[in-house]
Design an enzyme around this catalytic site. Structure first.
Site, PDB file in Angstrom:
ATOM      1  N   LYS A 122      50.836-115.901 -48.247  1.00  0.00           N
ATOM      2  CA  LYS A 122      51.824-114.950 -48.786  1.00  0.00           C
ATOM      3  C   LYS A 122      51.259-114.285 -50.037  1.00  0.00           C
ATOM      4  O   LYS A 122      51.329-113.064 -50.184  1.00  0.00           O
ATOM      5  CB  LYS A 122      53.101-115.689 -49.152  1.00  0.00           C
ATOM      6  N   PRO A 136      56.896-112.865 -67.843  1.00  0.00           N
ATOM      7  CA  PRO A 136      56.520-111.646 -68.571  1.00  0.00           C
ATOM      8  C   PRO A 136      55.445-110.840 -67.850  1.00  0.00           C
ATOM      9  O   PRO A 136      54.780-111.344 -66.939  1.00  0.00           O
ATOM     10  CB  PRO A 136      55.984-112.193 -69.893  1.00  0.00           C
ATOM     11  N   ILE A 137      55.287-109.589 -68.246  1.00  0.00           N
ATOM     12  CA  ILE A 137      54.192-108.764 -67.701  1.00  0.00           C
ATOM     13  C   ILE A 137      53.435-108.077 -68.833  1.00  0.00           C
ATOM     14  O   ILE A 137      52.797-107.031 -68.637  1.00  0.00           O
ATOM     15  CB  ILE A 137      54.717-107.713 -66.696  1.00  0.00           C
ATOM     16  N   ASP A 138      53.476-108.687 -70.008  1.00  0.00           N
ATOM     17  CA  ASP A 138      52.789-108.090 -71.170  1.00  0.00           C
ATOM     18  C   ASP A 138      51.284-107.936 -70.925  1.00  0.00           C
ATOM     19  O   ASP A 138      50.678-106.933 -71.329  1.00  0.00           O
ATOM     20  CB  ASP A 138      53.041-108.920 -72.432  1.00  0.00           C
ATOM     21  N   LEU A 139      50.689-108.892 -70.207  1.00  0.00           N
ATOM     22  CA  LEU A 139      49.237-108.807 -69.976  1.00  0.00           C
ATOM     23  C   LEU A 139      48.908-107.678 -68.996  1.00  0.00           C
ATOM     24  O   LEU A 139      47.888-106.989 -69.137  1.00  0.00           O
ATOM     25  CB  LEU A 139      48.719-110.148 -69.453  1.00  0.00           C
ATOM     26  N   ARG A 154      59.715-110.717 -57.306  1.00  0.00           N
ATOM     27  CA  ARG A 154      58.877-110.486 -58.482  1.00  0.00           C
ATOM     28  C   ARG A 154      57.543-109.855 -58.096  1.00  0.00           C
ATOM     29  O   ARG A 154      57.012-109.022 -58.810  1.00  0.00           O
ATOM     30  CB  ARG A 154      58.594-111.819 -59.174  1.00  0.00           C
ATOM     31  N   ASP A 173      52.171-124.242 -57.700  1.00  0.00           N
ATOM     32  CA  ASP A 173      53.016-124.043 -56.513  1.00  0.00           C
ATOM     33  C   ASP A 173      53.086-125.282 -55.626  1.00  0.00           C
ATOM     34  O   ASP A 173      53.839-125.285 -54.649  1.00  0.00           O
ATOM     35  CB  ASP A 173      52.513-122.854 -55.686  1.00  0.00           C
TER      36      ASP A 173
END
Ligand code: EPZ
Length: 427
Positions: A22, A122-125, A92, A309
């Protein structure tokens, strides 16, 4: 809303074939946005997350056709740059379209995906990396609006407090392959799913050096062509089955896997008293050793460490090992939604900081339990399969996101599991 009715206490045995990954398929589907030519992906798992990504691609203008049960053709002749909230909020991983849209169109308007049950996502990177490639971004009504007058190669560092970022790496890679000039990415994620994406991009005409390492050098090209690519097996599904056999006292032959992606998993399972017999590069047999399961310590790390996971599934396995095991979560510190549900089944597990302390050895008892996220849900199914008595695992739409034909595969292994509509049980 569906649920699984499981009668536990039966060993799982036989042979199971692992589906396509996936987490490799999702960024690769998004990467088809980079070219107007048709891309054919083989070994695509039939999951609701895949359907969600297909819906987003079609909304963006892609033509998507199933050529066979697990073979997909995607062609993105003309595409728009808007990925809407009502589609993105479901998953996401929708964020994976960000890099390809910037790479192809030099702009993107993507709804923020929102968090999930195990804490901040987060997605700051991602954004920091895109800025290094010449992008500007701002928030507008819950959407992230990104555009680049000129997408140019640059030096990008993707290390965050918990190491690198998998989808952050896929986003920067898919933007950089179409940037002008050379991009050097340091602290890129090395997960097999990122490596598989790079192989697909190279097949499309991209120039990427250092594939498989944490330092990638990408020389941008003006355009990419179509490709045919076979998706790697799902290492998380494979690891789940390798734990299901010893937990239930059966013997499972797991085929269609990629053993080289499972190093850390095989190491921890071997120490936990699982007998593992590697039959070839894609096939491995798993069962409980004659001495029984043993307590271990395990910590989740970015690849090649033990995958977060599989943390919930390992927790369930270790409820069957007499004594104290400790599992520490280094990627998502709150990823323990499965623990209260395991406690309802009689498991002696408590959380201390970012560790689960498992006092194993007491048999589990069937109970009604609630799924919360994909991997927590499958850990509850494993527990129900091992428990004495019947269980009802509710909200299994979480499972349909990441495990293809789970009930059918389990029935073939001898499990007594039925998919029922929750209304039948007035639950
Ligand atoms: C991918 O998520 C996987 N999803 C997740 O699998 C997996 O758990 C995760 O990688 C870690 O291996 C897909 O590939 C679709 P990250 P991703 O960015 O990319 C922090 C499943 O069950 N971080 O690698 O979203 C973040 O908070 C799913 O299949 C930042 O701080 O994860 C986390 O602590 C669940 N800033 C760590 O890095 C950022 O900009 C790793 O996150 C991005 C991430």
């Amino acid at each position: 809303m569906d649920l699984f009715h499981i009668q536990g206490g039966r060993p799982l045995s036989g042979t199971v074939t692992v589906s396509g990954s996936k987490n490799a398929a999702l960024p690769m589907l998004a990467a088809t946005l980079l070219t107007a030519e048709p891309c054919i992906l083989e070994n695509v798992p039939r999951l609701s997350d895949i359907s969600s990504m297909i819906e987003i691609l079609e909304f963006l203008g892609a033509e998507v056709t199933w050529l066979a049960e697990e073979t997909l053709e995607v062609q993105c002749k003309q595409i728009s740059s808007l990925a809407p909230y009502e589609l993105v909020r479901r998953m996401r991983a929708s964020i994976c379209v960000l890099g390809p849209l910037v790479g192809r169109l030099r702009q993107a308007k993507v709804s923020l995906p929102g968090g999930c049950v195990f804490g901040q996502r987060p997605i700051d990177l991602h954004l920091k990396g895109l800025v290094k490639l010449g992008c500007q971004w701002h928030m507008e009504g819950g959407y992230m609006v990104v555009d680049a007058e000129k997408l140019r190669g640059g030096a990008v560092f993707l290390g965050g407090p918990q190491g690198s970022t998998v989808t952050g790496s896929t986003n920067i890679i898919t933007a950089a392959v179409m940037a002008e000039g050379v991009t050097r990415i340091e602290c890129a994620a090395c997960e097999p799913e990122v490596v598989d994406l790079c192989h697909m991009l190279v097949a499309m005409g991209a120039h990427i050096d250092g594939i498989g390492s944490s330092i990638l050098t990408i020389r941008g090209v003006p355009s990419l062509h179509g490709c045919r690519h076979r998706i790697i097996p799902d290492r998380i599904e494979a690891g789940t089955w390798l734990m299901a056999a010893p937990l239930t006292g059966g013997t499972l032959t797991v085929q269609g896997a990629c053993i080289e992606h499972l190093g850390a998993v095989l190491d921890r399972l071997d120490e936990a008293g699982v007998t593992l017999e590697v039959l070839d590069a894609q096939t491995i047999r798993s069962k409980r050793s004659p001495q029984g399961l043993k307590t271990i310590q395990a910590t989740t790390f970015p690849y090649p460490g033990f995958p977060t996971d599989l943390q919930a599934q390992l927790t369930t396995l270790l409820t069957a090992a007499q004594g104290i095991s400790i599992i520490t979560e280094r990627i998502y510190h709150q990823r323990f939604m499965h623990v209260p549900e395991l406690q309802r089944m009689g498991a002696d597990v408590r959380i201390e900081g970012s560790s689960a302390i498992v006092h194993g050895g007491r048999p589990l008892c069937g109970a009604p339990v609630m799924s919360s996220d994909l991997r927590a849900s499958v850990s509850l199914v494993l527990a129900a399969l091992a428990a004495q008595g019947e269980s009802f695992v509710q909200r299994i739409y979480h499972l349909d996101r990441g495990y293809a034909f789970l009930d059918l595969k389990l029935q073939a292994m001898g499990a007594q599991i039925q998919r029922l509509d929750a209304s039948v049980l007035k639950m």
